[in-house]
Scaffold this active site. Structure first.
Site, PDB file in Angstrom:
ATOM      1  CG  HIS A 181      -5.339  -2.515   0.176  1.00  0.00           C
ATOM      2  ND1 HIS A 181      -4.715  -1.842  -1.130  1.00  0.00           N
ATOM      3  CD2 HIS A 181      -4.765  -1.923   1.077  1.00  0.00           C
ATOM      4  CE1 HIS A 181      -4.087  -1.094  -0.546  1.00  0.00           C
ATOM      5  NE2 HIS A 181      -4.042  -1.233   0.753  1.00  0.00           N
ATOM      6  CG  ASP A 224      -5.980  -2.474  -4.225  1.00  0.00           C
ATOM      7  OD1 ASP A 224      -6.432  -2.011  -3.417  1.00  0.00           O
ATOM      8  OD2 ASP A 224      -4.780  -3.334  -3.754  1.00  0.00           O
ATOM      9  CB  SER A 264      -0.934  -0.144   1.163  1.00  0.00           C
ATOM     10  OG  SER A 264      -1.970   0.929   1.112  1.00  0.00           O
TER      11      SER A 264
END
Length: 851
Positions: free
Chosen positions: A471, A442, A226
């Site tokens: 994610h 995502d 991320s």
């Protein structure tokens, strides 16, 4: 990058020059100095790292790690000035002689505390080589957690740093902008003013290099997910020759979380929502959200519009959309999301997650404040409110589900200081050692960001895409194609390549998952976990809920009581003793346990292991039944269990017929203890669990608890006259009532590993494995089901023979099967009542094996 729970809002607006002209001039001078060079630490200035015990965090075994504090300059343009602290944690490599180096880890955020992160790799299937060759080092970034922290003194309703609420109209934009301004002003007033402008990604990357120097290594490897993907790209651009293997998961664009990066959340939700819509449509009978994906989509817009007009409790349209964004991170959140929609559709407010108390780890206020510091200091956000009005209008047309929230006015528009330096340019200069991994759908880091990052890194990188939603790639339970590629890349030397992994749920796995879902949806079970393994790797999935109170989704990596599957472990240890010439299969048990077993001179070790001994089953007696919940609360000893059995005559002469008896395997445990001089459990640990790396398998003895995460077991209590049956939680039992016949707790991953090693010939000699697979008939009504020595064979309807050992305990059932071509399936089920029927289990197994 995850926003807060249902009703979190962040907001503010207006000129951001709170510190005055002199402060701005000072910031400008810092900016010019910092732009001169990527300040590198002097290798000779290294101070020794002083390791200490890590802080205690409830539910996390931090005692497995060691922690330390590294000091770094607050302002790298003034390295002799004030210093701040960075807290790090380390899990040392399992094989020091094969140690490749250090791998730094970052979980994202920004603002995410990270100290426990090395332990997550212990839960990652197939990560043994990484655990063996790297010291895994995590750190709380500057401003976060146990490093020098920042604060804005944010209230719970202000702790949503990455995305603003969904505006119904332009008046909402103005209203949220005012709140955003107030948050920015609050950060300017309540934060450490000297530290405030220096909480940036670039400085965090420089801190990483200070950590590298402190650890005394010339290069570091890195895994970041991320926001951590952007941090890794920045480090690799500032210090390209200091990198070894770099993996960036769930990839942001090369500008990080600037105004455009946050705005991509809208595209991410549009990409990901069809996965949920298809999932919910298949469960229309349960949630009543629509029988087709199109109908579920219509339901979303209808509920959102209704909540915009008339909130239900504290759930308005903005909170409803924010909860969707959160849930789309992982398929495991789909049941909870669907249930909340069902309640809202019926005019009821869903239960809300409680805000964790302040001051813990993680401290949610600190996390939100640190996120704002990084987002707002990294780039210069537009200050004109008209920019946000125009962006919201466009998002309503292009990405209406969540785009207007992602484009709404943000505290960074009104931040009290300017960035001290421009964003770090992500370039292709450096070695080819960066692998990007990206799900196609995502919600938080959509594919476009990864494509832009791949282009910026050029020949340095390869992009591996995965036909999956959610994610992050490594944290998803389903699918192993990408995970296996990533883990091989981490420990190899091959250059990164572009590639693609097909849908982990496609084909046979889709059929298996549909059958598992059907089992739970039928009301036969509260939860089911499944895992398969073949030449393409492993695949795992879960259905149902962990418990009937919170209704949190079941975790495919959960732990469970394997009950009689324990017998395969006990038999394997006995057969290893056969290979060591310490026991003979056709010798009488009297030879090894003199005077213990009635008629022991006529009962052989083989007959004990294949249930033809004729010994009475103690578990059929009152107070010892495996289904008697009150009886399962007290401790028992093997001597007690055997005494209960031996008080009854044999069911048949030794060798005359098959008759399943738990007594046989309590007796086998005693054979192990007598021959080795060590407890049965210690021998299982020494011979099987440790060599195979089965870290999630435990032998609880008299402990009633199951390590987390786990699903709960339930039992229906027969009603008294005129009352309804009562469903009680029977998760906590004392497994000493079965001991070496059924006490083990494990996971689908560990059981897959064990049966692959056992039936694949890695635990026993060829001759002894042949003896194990030599079977006898069982029930006359089950001619396709035969018993060996601790394993059973069964023939499926397609004619394929599979091997394994099933198990059933109160609230838990386990099913294992392996074919001779190496395919495996492990299934854990939490039945609603007693045992699940055979038919759905056969359908699950045949969906996988009979293709």
């Amino acid at each position: 990058m995850r926003p807060g729970s249902l009703c979190t809002i962040l907001d503010q607006v207006n000129p951001r020059r709170e510190f005055g002209r002199m402060a701005r001039l000072s910031v400008l001078s810092v900016m010019l100095a910092a732009a001169l060079a990527p300040v590198a630490a002097a290798e000779t200035d290294r101070e020794p790292v002083r390791w200490h015990d890590c802080p205690s965090i409830p539910g996390i075994p931090m005692e497995k790690l060691r922690c330390a504090t590294v000091t770094v300059p607050m302002n790298y343009a003034d390295p002799g000035g004030r210093h701040i602290s960075i807290e790090i944690s380390r899990r040392q490599a399992d094989n020091p002689a094969q140690r490749r180096g250090v791998m730094l880890l970052n979980p994202g955020g920004p603002g995410g505390p990270a100290l426990p992160m090395p332990l997550q790799f212990e839960q990652l299937p197939g990560a043994e080589a990484v655990l063996g060759s790297y010291d895994l080092v995590a750190f709380d970034p500057r401003g976060v957690g146990l490093s020098t922290p920042v604060t804005c003194r944010l209230r719970p309703d202000q702790r949503n740093g990455s995305v603003s609420p969904y505006p119904r109209d332009e008046a909402d934009i103005d209203r949220y902008a005012q709140r955003a301004r107030e948050v920015a002003q609050q950060c300017g007033k309540d934060s450490d003013r000297d530290l405030l402008p220096h909480i940036t990604t670039a400085n965090t990357a420089r801190d990483m290099d200070r950590i590298r120097v402190a650890l005394g290594v010339p290069r570091i490897s890195y895994y970041g997910a991320s926001y951590g993907s952007y941090l890794g790209a920045v480090y690799a651009s500032l210090f390209p020759q200091r990198t070894d293997r770099v993996v960036l998961d769930a990839v942001l664009g090369p500008q990080g979380l600037d105004v455009d990066g946050v705005r991509r959340f809208g595209q991410g939700v549009q990409d990901r929502f069809p996965d949920f819509a298809a999932w919910a449509a298949k469960r229309h009978s349960t949630y009543q959200l629509g029988a087709t994906p199109q109908a579920v989509t219509v339901k979303f817009y209808a509920l959102a519009a209704r909540l915009d007009r008339e909130p239900i409790g504290k759930v308005d349209g903005a909170a409803f959309r924010a909860s969707l964004f959160n849930a789309l991170y992982n398929d495991r959140s789909f049941p909870g999301l669907a249930e909340s929609w069902r309640l809202l559709d019926n005019g009821k407010e869903p239960p809300r997650d409680n805000e964790p108390p302040g001051g813990g780890y993680p401290d949610m206020e600190n996390r939100a404040a640190a996120q704002l510091h990084v987002l707002c200091n990294d780039s210069d956000w537009p200050e004109d409110i008209g920019h946000y009005r125009r962006a919201v209008r466009l998002e309503r047309l292009l990405r209406p589900m969540f785009g207007p929230a992602a484009a709404n006015a943000h505290p960074c528009a009104f931040w009290p200081v300017d960035p001290v330096e421009p964003p770090v340019a992500i370039t292709s200069r450096g070695p080819s050692n960066i692998l990007l991994v990206q799900n196609l759908r995502d919600p938080a880091t959509p594919l476009r960001g990864a494509q832009l990052m791949r282009a910026a890194l050029g020949q340095r990188a390869g992009l591996l895409t995965v036909d999956a939603g959610g994610h992050g790639v490594l944290n998803q339970a389903e699918g192993t194609c990408a995970r296996d590629i990533v883990l091989r890349f981490m420990t190899g030397d091959q250059p990164p390549r572009d590639g693609h992994c097909p849908s982990p749920g496609g084909g046979v796995h889709e059929k298996v998952k549909a059958e598992v879902d059907a089992l739970v949806d039928s009301g036969e079970a509260t939860a089911a976990l499944v895992r398969t393994r073949d030449s393409n790797g492993q695949w795992a999935a879960a259905a149902g809920v962990r418990d009937l109170t919170t209704r949190l989704p079941a975790d495919a990596r959960g732990k469970f009581r394997i009950a009689s599957t324990t017998k395969a472990f006990t038999a394997t240890v006995v057969l290893q003793l056969v290979d060591e010439n310490r026991i003979a299969l056709d010798a009488p048990v009297e030879r090894y346990l003199p005077g213990l077993v009635p008629d022991g001179a006529r009962i052989t070790v083989r007959q004990v292991l294949n249930h033809t001994s004729g010994l009475h089953d103690f578990a059929s007696e009152p107070g010892y039944e495996a289904w008697n919940y009150p009886a399962l609360q007290r401790s028992h000893t093997p001597a007690e269990l055997l005494a209960v059995a031996f008080a009854h005559p044999p069911t048949n002469p030794p060798g005359a017929k098959w008759d399943y008896s738990n007594t046989n395997y309590v007796l086998a445990g005693q054979l192990i203890e007598r021959l080795t001089g060590r407890p049965w459990a210690a021998e299982v640990q020494r011979r099987l669990l440790r060599p195979l790396g089965m870290r999630d398998t435990t032998l609880p003895g008299t402990s009633k608890t199951i390590p987390r995460p786990h699903a709960h077991g339930y039992m229906r209590v027969p009603p008294t006259e005129g009352a309804r049956p009562e469903l009680i939680d029977v998760t906590s039992i004392n497994p000493s009532v079965v001991g070496s016949a059924g006490e083990i707790i494990s996971t689908t991953e560990d059981l897959t590993r064990f049966f692959d090693a056992l039936l694949g010939g890695r635990l026993l000699s060829r001759d002894t494995l042949t003896q194990m697979r030599t079977t006898v008939a069982t029930h006359p009504g089950a001619p396709r089901w035969r018993d060996g020595l601790g394993v059973f064979s069964s023939e499926l309807s397609c004619g394929l023979k599979v091997w394994g050992h099933d198990g059933g305990a109160l609230g838990f059932q386990t099913f294992t099967a392996r074919s001779d071509d190496g395919r495996q399936l492990v299934l854990s089920v939490n039945p609603y009542d007693d045992l699940v029927p055979d038919a759905p289990i056969k359908r699950i197994q045949e969906a996988y094996f009979c293709r």
